[in-house]
Motif scaffolding. Sequence first.
Motif, PDB file in Angstrom:
ATOM      1  N   TYR A 297       0.824  -1.267  -0.085  1.00 20.43           N
ATOM      2  CA  TYR A 297      -0.103   0.049  -0.114  1.00 20.43           C
ATOM      3  C   TYR A 297       0.968   1.040   0.033  1.00 20.43           C
ATOM      4  N   LYS A 298       1.910   1.181   0.745  1.00 21.12           N
ATOM      5  CA  LYS A 298       2.876   2.272   0.796  1.00 21.12           C
ATOM      6  C   LYS A 298       3.622   2.638  -0.788  1.00 21.12           C
ATOM      7  N   SER A 299       3.967   1.506  -1.340  1.00 22.97           N
ATOM      8  CA  SER A 299       4.177   1.512  -2.819  1.00 22.97           C
ATOM      9  C   SER A 299       3.180   2.267  -3.487  1.00 22.97           C
ATOM     10  N   ALA A 300       1.706   1.992  -3.494  1.00 21.19           N
ATOM     11  CA  ALA A 300       0.629   2.398  -4.237  1.00 21.19           C
ATOM     12  C   ALA A 300       0.665   3.876  -3.935  1.00 21.19           C
ATOM     13  N   VAL A 301       0.862   4.173  -2.536  1.00 24.01           N
ATOM     14  CA  VAL A 301       0.777   5.854  -2.459  1.00 24.01           C
ATOM     15  C   VAL A 301       1.553   6.664  -3.205  1.00 24.01           C
ATOM     16  N   GLU A 302       2.936   6.021  -3.109  1.00 26.56           N
ATOM     17  CA  GLU A 302       4.042   6.655  -4.041  1.00 26.56           C
ATOM     18  C   GLU A 302       3.636   6.790  -5.597  1.00 26.56           C
TER      19      GLU A 302
ATOM     20  N   PHE B 244       7.944  -3.933  -7.716  1.00 28.27           N
ATOM     21  CA  PHE B 244       8.812  -4.919  -7.323  1.00 28.27           C
ATOM     22  C   PHE B 244      10.060  -4.146  -6.772  1.00 28.27           C
ATOM     23  N   GLN B 245      10.634  -3.128  -7.047  1.00 29.27           N
ATOM     24  CA  GLN B 245      11.571  -2.496  -6.468  1.00 29.27           C
ATOM     25  C   GLN B 245      11.290  -2.129  -5.082  1.00 29.27           C
ATOM     26  N   HIS B 246      10.363  -1.626  -4.799  1.00 23.90           N
ATOM     27  CA  HIS B 246       9.672  -1.129  -3.706  1.00 23.90           C
ATOM     28  C   HIS B 246       9.739  -2.217  -2.455  1.00 23.90           C
ATOM     29  N   MET B 247       9.281  -3.220  -3.038  1.00 22.17           N
ATOM     30  CA  MET B 247       9.103  -4.530  -2.134  1.00 22.17           C
ATOM     31  C   MET B 247      10.571  -5.132  -1.879  1.00 22.17           C
ATOM     32  N   ARG B 248      11.318  -5.163  -2.755  1.00 24.42           N
ATOM     33  CA  ARG B 248      12.718  -5.674  -2.598  1.00 24.42           C
ATOM     34  C   ARG B 248      13.352  -4.768  -1.422  1.00 24.42           C
ATOM     35  N   ALA B 249      13.223  -3.362  -1.905  1.00 18.71           N
ATOM     36  CA  ALA B 249      13.940  -2.578  -0.807  1.00 18.71           C
ATOM     37  C   ALA B 249      13.470  -2.615   0.495  1.00 18.71           C
ATOM     38  N   ALA B 250      12.157  -3.184   0.607  1.00 18.61           N
ATOM     39  CA  ALA B 250      11.270  -3.274   2.080  1.00 18.61           C
ATOM     40  C   ALA B 250      11.793  -4.504   2.590  1.00 18.61           C
ATOM     41  N   GLY B 251      12.815  -5.413   2.208  1.00 22.62           N
ATOM     42  CA  GLY B 251      12.928  -6.557   2.551  1.00 22.62           C
ATOM     43  C   GLY B 251      12.543  -7.818   2.071  1.00 22.62           C
ATOM     44  N   TYR B 252      11.485  -7.814   1.115  1.00 22.78           N
ATOM     45  CA  TYR B 252      10.810  -8.904   0.515  1.00 22.78           C
ATOM     46  C   TYR B 252      11.953  -9.506  -0.831  1.00 22.78           C
ATOM     47  N   THR B 253      12.915  -9.767  -0.487  1.00 25.00           N
ATOM     48  CA  THR B 253      13.910 -10.209  -1.544  1.00 25.00           C
ATOM     49  C   THR B 253      13.832 -11.830  -1.950  1.00 25.00           C
ATOM     50  N   ASP B 254      12.585 -12.320  -1.442  1.00 22.70           N
ATOM     51  CA  ASP B 254      12.323 -13.937  -2.052  1.00 22.70           C
ATOM     52  C   ASP B 254      11.267 -13.878  -2.981  1.00 22.70           C
ATOM     53  N   VAL B 255      11.182 -12.830  -3.716  1.00 18.43           N
ATOM     54  CA  VAL B 255      10.119 -12.550  -4.789  1.00 18.43           C
ATOM     55  C   VAL B 255      10.687 -12.181  -6.110  1.00 18.43           C
TER      56      VAL B 255
ATOM     57  N   VAL C 288       0.698   6.426  -7.122  1.00 19.95           N
ATOM     58  CA  VAL C 288      -0.546   7.430  -7.133  1.00 19.95           C
ATOM     59  C   VAL C 288      -0.159   8.799  -7.129  1.00 19.95           C
ATOM     60  N   GLY C 289       0.802   8.849  -6.220  1.00 21.56           N
ATOM     61  CA  GLY C 289       1.021  10.600  -5.976  1.00 21.56           C
ATOM     62  C   GLY C 289       0.548  11.184  -4.851  1.00 21.56           C
ATOM     63  N   GLY C 290       0.134  10.211  -3.769  1.00 20.81           N
ATOM     64  CA  GLY C 290      -0.482  10.911  -2.541  1.00 20.81           C
ATOM     65  C   GLY C 290      -1.518  10.261  -1.869  1.00 20.81           C
ATOM     66  N   GLU C 291      -1.711   9.999  -0.857  1.00 15.49           N
ATOM     67  CA  GLU C 291      -2.792   9.087  -0.119  1.00 15.49           C
ATOM     68  C   GLU C 291      -4.163   9.965  -0.455  1.00 15.49           C
ATOM     69  N   GLN C 292      -4.263  11.166  -0.719  1.00 18.98           N
ATOM     70  CA  GLN C 292      -5.204  11.768  -0.612  1.00 18.98           C
ATOM     71  C   GLN C 292      -6.175  11.898  -2.015  1.00 18.98           C
ATOM     72  N   TYR C 293      -5.536  11.025  -2.948  1.00 22.00           N
ATOM     73  CA  TYR C 293      -5.896  10.570  -4.138  1.00 22.00           C
ATOM     74  C   TYR C 293      -6.627   9.340  -4.239  1.00 22.00           C
TER      75      TYR C 293
END
Length: 422
Positions: free
Chosen positions: A113-118, A227-238, A120-125
Motif C-alpha cells: 500500500y505504501k508503494s501504491a501511495v507513491e 517490485f523494486q519497492h518490495m525488494r527495498a522493503a526486505g521482501y527479497t524472495d520474490v 498514485v502521488g499521494g494518499e489523498q487521491y
Amino acid sequence: MARNDGVDRTCARNMDVTDNDIGDAQAHNEREKEIYSNEDIIPERSSLNVHFKEPTGSYAEMFEQMKADNIISTRGLKADAVHFNEMVFDVNSAYFDNHGGYEYARQFYEEAYKSAVEIVGGEQYILSAVMHADEINRAMSEALGKDVFHYHLHVVYVPVVEKQILWSKRCKDEALRGTVKETIMQVSRSKKWLSKPAVDKDGKPILQVNGKPVLRKSYSVLQDDFFQHMRAAGYTDVERGERDSTEEHLTVTQFKVAKEKQRLEAVTAELNQKEAQLDDTTQAAEKKKQELKSLQAQTKAATGIAVTVQELESMGKKSFTGNIVLTPDECRTLKNYAVSSFAEKAEKLKYQQKYETAKKDAGVWKKRYEKLLEQAQPYQDAVKLAPERVRAFLNAVLTRGKEKQDIPQERGRKRKESTIDR
C-alpha cells in the motif's frame, strides 16, 4: 509457483474504471453484494479483509467531494473522460501459504500500500485500499488437501497529474502574462500513464537506430516500481513478474482449468467404468433370464412327462382272474397317447428318409462337380499361361457359331422371296 518453476513473482495491474462501472467496483471491493458471480468468494471470511484506507462514502461521492475541496480538477476534460483507476497488487497464492498465510499477507500488502501511495502521488487521491482475504484458491486447496486463500490488494484512486495554469495574454498586468497563475491536480488517466524513456544502468536514455528514445510502457514501469519497492522493503524472495504479462492471474486460471480438466477426466473415466459394469450386469441378467426361461420350459416338459407316466402307471385294475381292466376314459387316453406316439415316430421316419435322400444326391452332385473341375483344369492352366490367346480363340468360336446361325436364316429368306415372285 508461477509456471510451476517454484519461483514466486510479483504482479501489478492497472485498470480503467468508467463512471458507469465504478458502482460495481465498489460493491465488489467493499463486499456489498449479497450474491457474487465469483464462486471463490467465501462471505464468512469477509470480516478478515483488511482496509489500509477505508472509504468515507461511495466512490462517486468521494470523487465529487474531492472536486469541491479543490483536491482535484476536471477542468477541460471531455464528457467521456476516465475519472477512476484501480490497481491490483498480487503474488501467487503459494507464496503466502508457504510463509504462514494471513498474517504474512497482511504485512506484505501493508508495505504494498505504501508503494501504491507513491505511485498514485499521494494518499489523498486514493478512495479505497483493501486486501481481500476471503477468496479461496479451490484448485490449490484440492491439490494440497487444505484451504489455500488467494490474498491480493485492490487500490481504487483518481489518476491525476500536476498542471500549471498560465496567465493569458489578456491579463492587464503585462508582467504576469505567460507566468504561472496556479497549479492544479488535473484528473487525467492518459497523462498519468504516459510511457517513459528507457535508461541504461548508468541512467542514460536508450536510443533507437533512428535516434529516438526507447519508450517503456507505463504498465511495465508500474511493475518495476512495485517490485523494486518490495525488494527495498526486505521482501527479497520474490521476483518481478514477466514483462507484458499478468502471469499470476493467468497462472491461477490455467491451474484451475487444468485441475477441473483432470477432475472431469476422472469423473468421465469413473462414469465409463460404471457404464461398462452396468452393461456387464445387464448382459448377465439377460443371460440369467434366458436360462430361467429355458429351465421353466424344461420343468414344464418334465412335469408333463411325469404326469403322463403317472397316469399310465395308474391306469387299469386287476380282476380276480389277474387280467387288467380299463375304464372307457382310460382306454381313450391310452389310445390317444399311442396314436400320438405313432404319429411322432412316422414324422421322424419321414424326415430321416428325406435326409438320407438329400445326402445321396449331394454325393452324386459332388462327384459330378469334381469331374467337371478336373476337365476344366487344362482350360484354367491355359488361361493363366496365355490369357490373350484363349480370349482370341473363344471370340473365334463364338463368331463361327453366329455365322452358322445366320446361314439358315438367309436361306429361308431367299426361299420366301422366290415364292413371292411366283
